[in-house]
Design a protein around this motif. Structure first.
Motif, short mmCIF file in Angstrom:
data_model
loop_
_atom_site.label_atom_id
_atom_site.label_comp_id
_atom_site.label_asym_id
_atom_site.label_seq_id
_atom_site.Cartn_x
_atom_site.Cartn_y
_atom_site.Cartn_z
N TYR A 359 -120.43 27.34 -18.44
CA TYR A 359 -120.57 26.58 -19.69
C TYR A 359 -120.42 25.09 -19.40
O TYR A 359 -119.46 24.66 -18.77
CB TYR A 359 -119.50 27.02 -20.69
CG TYR A 359 -119.60 26.36 -22.05
CD1 TYR A 359 -120.50 26.84 -23.00
CD2 TYR A 359 -118.81 25.27 -22.38
CE1 TYR A 359 -120.61 26.25 -24.25
CE2 TYR A 359 -118.91 24.66 -23.63
CZ TYR A 359 -119.81 25.17 -24.57
OH TYR A 359 -119.91 24.58 -25.81
N ARG A 360 -121.40 24.32 -19.85
CA ARG A 360 -121.34 22.87 -19.73
C ARG A 360 -121.94 22.29 -21.01
O ARG A 360 -123.13 22.43 -21.25
CB ARG A 360 -122.12 22.40 -18.51
CG ARG A 360 -122.23 20.87 -18.35
CD ARG A 360 -120.91 20.17 -18.07
NE ARG A 360 -120.27 20.64 -16.88
CZ ARG A 360 -120.55 20.23 -15.64
NH1 ARG A 360 -121.51 19.37 -15.43
NH2 ARG A 360 -119.87 20.71 -14.62
N SER A 361 -121.11 21.65 -21.82
CA SER A 361 -121.60 21.09 -23.08
C SER A 361 -122.16 19.70 -22.85
O SER A 361 -121.76 19.00 -21.92
CB SER A 361 -120.48 21.05 -24.12
OG SER A 361 -119.40 20.26 -23.67
N SER A 375 -115.98 28.52 -20.39
CA SER A 375 -116.50 29.34 -19.30
C SER A 375 -115.53 30.50 -19.04
O SER A 375 -114.34 30.29 -18.83
CB SER A 375 -116.66 28.51 -18.03
OG SER A 375 -117.23 29.27 -17.00
N GLU A 410 -129.34 19.09 -21.81
CA GLU A 410 -128.11 19.08 -21.02
C GLU A 410 -127.26 20.34 -21.21
O GLU A 410 -126.44 20.66 -20.35
CB GLU A 410 -127.25 17.87 -21.44
CG GLU A 410 -127.84 16.52 -21.09
CD GLU A 410 -126.99 15.37 -21.63
OE1 GLU A 410 -125.89 15.64 -22.17
OE2 GLU A 410 -127.43 14.21 -21.50
N TYR A 411 -127.45 21.03 -22.32
CA TYR A 411 -126.57 22.15 -22.67
C TYR A 411 -126.84 23.34 -21.75
O TYR A 411 -127.97 23.82 -21.65
CB TYR A 411 -126.81 22.56 -24.11
CG TYR A 411 -125.59 23.05 -24.86
CD1 TYR A 411 -124.49 23.58 -24.21
CD2 TYR A 411 -125.53 22.97 -26.24
CE1 TYR A 411 -123.37 24.01 -24.90
CE2 TYR A 411 -124.43 23.40 -26.96
CZ TYR A 411 -123.34 23.92 -26.28
OH TYR A 411 -122.25 24.35 -26.98
N LEU A 469 -123.89 24.85 -11.69
CA LEU A 469 -122.72 25.01 -12.55
C LEU A 469 -121.78 26.07 -11.99
O LEU A 469 -120.56 25.92 -12.02
CB LEU A 469 -123.15 25.38 -13.97
CG LEU A 469 -122.03 25.57 -14.98
CD1 LEU A 469 -121.28 24.27 -15.19
CD2 LEU A 469 -122.57 26.07 -16.31
N ASP A 472 -119.71 24.61 -9.34
CA ASP A 472 -118.71 23.71 -9.94
C ASP A 472 -117.57 24.51 -10.55
O ASP A 472 -116.40 24.16 -10.41
CB ASP A 472 -119.39 22.85 -11.00
CG ASP A 472 -118.47 21.76 -11.53
OD1 ASP A 472 -117.92 21.02 -10.71
OD2 ASP A 472 -118.31 21.66 -12.75
N ASN A 473 -117.92 25.60 -11.23
CA ASN A 473 -116.89 26.42 -11.87
C ASN A 473 -115.98 27.09 -10.85
O ASN A 473 -114.78 27.24 -11.07
CB ASN A 473 -117.53 27.50 -12.76
CG ASN A 473 -118.00 26.93 -14.09
OD1 ASN A 473 -117.51 25.89 -14.50
ND2 ASN A 473 -118.94 27.59 -14.72
#
Length: 496
Positions: A359-361, A375, A410-411, A469, A472-473
């Motif tokens: 999850y990246r807002s 996430s 971007e979402y 992502l 990154d997570n």
């Protein structure tokens, strides 16, 4: 100045967090109530206190009045904010709060009751001089009577459950031949959803726009309209994209409709934040209903006016006078809201609960995200599928659309199907961009085909972003695990 020492929020998800944020800014401790499915939800962690109220189904938790009242009494909460949905428009709940010495942060139960039945609401508004859609003011159950009444009104007509809301059970009928099966279906849905199969009939307006007005009213009788909102982008009578102001609105029309909205609120002795909804068609407008609560789409009004509606609700409930005059309500710029849901737009928008794996807002100038997920969060199948409300604000409609398109790009939400591709398809549509649309937009523009094209275009980009992502997570998770291990070790050393 009187203020509450503690507020319980009788809701979940993003709206619970929204109200808790208002409480925190006002210096008021908040209490969350949560079900079994929500024991790891963000809102339950954000609150100052959290109380378990029952199993996952809402009928055994968020709709259990006794459990919520007990939680308020045990934690010493002086007031309860119901959010929207669940018990927010339940007169029994509002009355039970009062009986237990707890302030219900909303309008008086009499006002909720007056607007709770669409038939009663029509009758009340007609008596107050508020324009209503041609139809009947009496509920019907008899098929023969319904056929005769529909013939008298003239087709097309729309059947609506008297006790309903959210578009549930509504049926558009274009001819006498369609009437009986539509009535049977509408009554069946109403009986199962609301325990009442009473139906009423209205003339169905062709090519209408759905426009609503946010109002605020204090307990001393002062009432103002804050702004208008355009809510015509709907699927099965449920809103998906809203904006403020409406593209069709002029200063003269806003003053005329806003004044009628104030008249409607005063007619039922309203006090709190609320919304008066209208159908607008070819220069005329008609009362549709009044929502006696905070609306899902309230952030766009906040963005264009600077008024914190959740705070105003709390202050009004505490007995404070409204600090705004009608002349203070100035619209600055334009705001658009997209409801981001866990649903499959390629499969008739069927719900798609599941675990969010990444999850990246979005962010940047003019972007607001009201959400209650993260996430690793498991979206439960028991409740509404709303993930977040994505809001873009700009100096005008063109800039608001451009910022929303950037935010949608971007979402990133990995692990569950979402309607992000639907929103991208709508914002690219030339008719939407021109502002010339109505409640039939999705069907008329064949948005389903546009959604398929967007899905195909986005596939490769989404795979790449999801991979980045995910890495990154994993890094964040490793850091969190190391910090958690360190803190645990510290606690052990302190005990020894």
């Amino acid at each position: 100045m009187r203020m509450f020492n503690k507020i319980l929020i009788a809701n979940r998800g993003e709206i619970a967090i929204r109200v808790m944020r208002a409480c925190r800014e006002l210096g008021i401790p908040s209490v969350a109530v949560y079900s079994e499915a929500d024991k790891n939800a963000l809102f339950a962690k954000y609150a100052d206190e959290a109380v378990f109220i029952g199993p996952s189904p809402s009928s055994q938790s968020y709709l259990k009045i006794d459990n919520i009242i007990k939680a308020a009494l045990e934690t010493g909460a002086e007031a309860i904010h119901p959010g929207y949905g669940f018990l927010s428009e339940n007169t029994v709940f509002a009355s039970t709060c009062k009986e237990n010495g707890i302030v219900f942060i909303g309008p008086p139960s009499t006002a909720i009751d007056a607007m709770g039945s669409k038939i009663t609401a029509r009758q009340t508004m007609k008596e107050a001089g508020v324009p209503i859609v041609p139809g009947i003011e009496e509920g019907i159950n008899d098929p023969d009577e319904a056929m005769d009444l529909a013939d008298g009104i003239g087709y097309p007509i729309i059947l609506k459950p008297a006790a309903g809301g959210g578009g549930i059970g509504m049926k558009i009928v274009g001819s006498r031949e369609e009437m009986l099966p539509a009535l049977t279906s509408s009554q069946s849905v109403a009986r199962n959803a609301f325990g009442d199969d009473t139906i009423y009939i209205e003339k169905y307006l062709t090519e209408p726009r759905h426009i609503e007005f946010q109002i605020l009213a204090d307990e001393m009788g002062k009432t103002i309209y804050v702004s208008d909102r355009e809510c015509s982008i709907q699927r099965r009578h449920q809103k998906l994209i809203e904006e403020s102001p409406s593209p069709v609105m002029s200063d003269e029309l806003r003053e005329r409709m806003g004044s009628i909205a104030v008249k409607a609120a005063k007619a039922i002795g309203y006090a709190s934040a609320g919304t008066v909804e209208f159908m607008y068609s070819r220069g005329d407008f008609y009362f549709l209903e009044m929502n006696t609560r905070l609306q899902v789409e309230h952030p766009i009004t906040e963005m264009v006016t600077g008024v914190d509606l959740a705070k105003e609700q709390i202050l009004i409930a505490a007995g404070q006078p409204l600090n705004y005059d009608q002349s203070d309500m100035q619209i600055r710029g334009w705001a658009i809201e997209c409801r981001i849901n866990a649903e499959d737009p390629l499969n008739d928008f069927s719900p798609a609960p599941g675990r969010i794996k990444g999850y990246r807002s979005p962010g940047g100038p003019g972007i607001r995200v009201d959400s209650g997920v993260y996430s690793g969060y498991l979206i439960p199948p028991y409740y509404d599928s709303l993930i977040s409300k994505l809001v873009a604000h700009g100096k005008d409609r063109r800039e608001a659309i451009a910022r929303m398109e950037r935010a949608l790009y971007e979402y990133i939400i990995v692990g569950v199907k979402t309607n992000l591709i639907f929103h991208k398809a709508v914002l690219r549509n030339a008719r939407f961009r021109s502002g010339d649309f109505n409640t039939g937009f999705i069907k008329e523009e064949n948005i389903a085909e546009a959604v398929k094209r967007v899905a195909a275009e986005d596939h490769d980009k989404n795979e790449s972003l999801a991979s980045a992502l995910g890495a990154d997570n994993r890094k964040v998770a490793a850091i969190a695990a190391a910090v958690g291990s360190y803190l645990s070790q510290q606690k052990l050393e302190e005990k020894s």
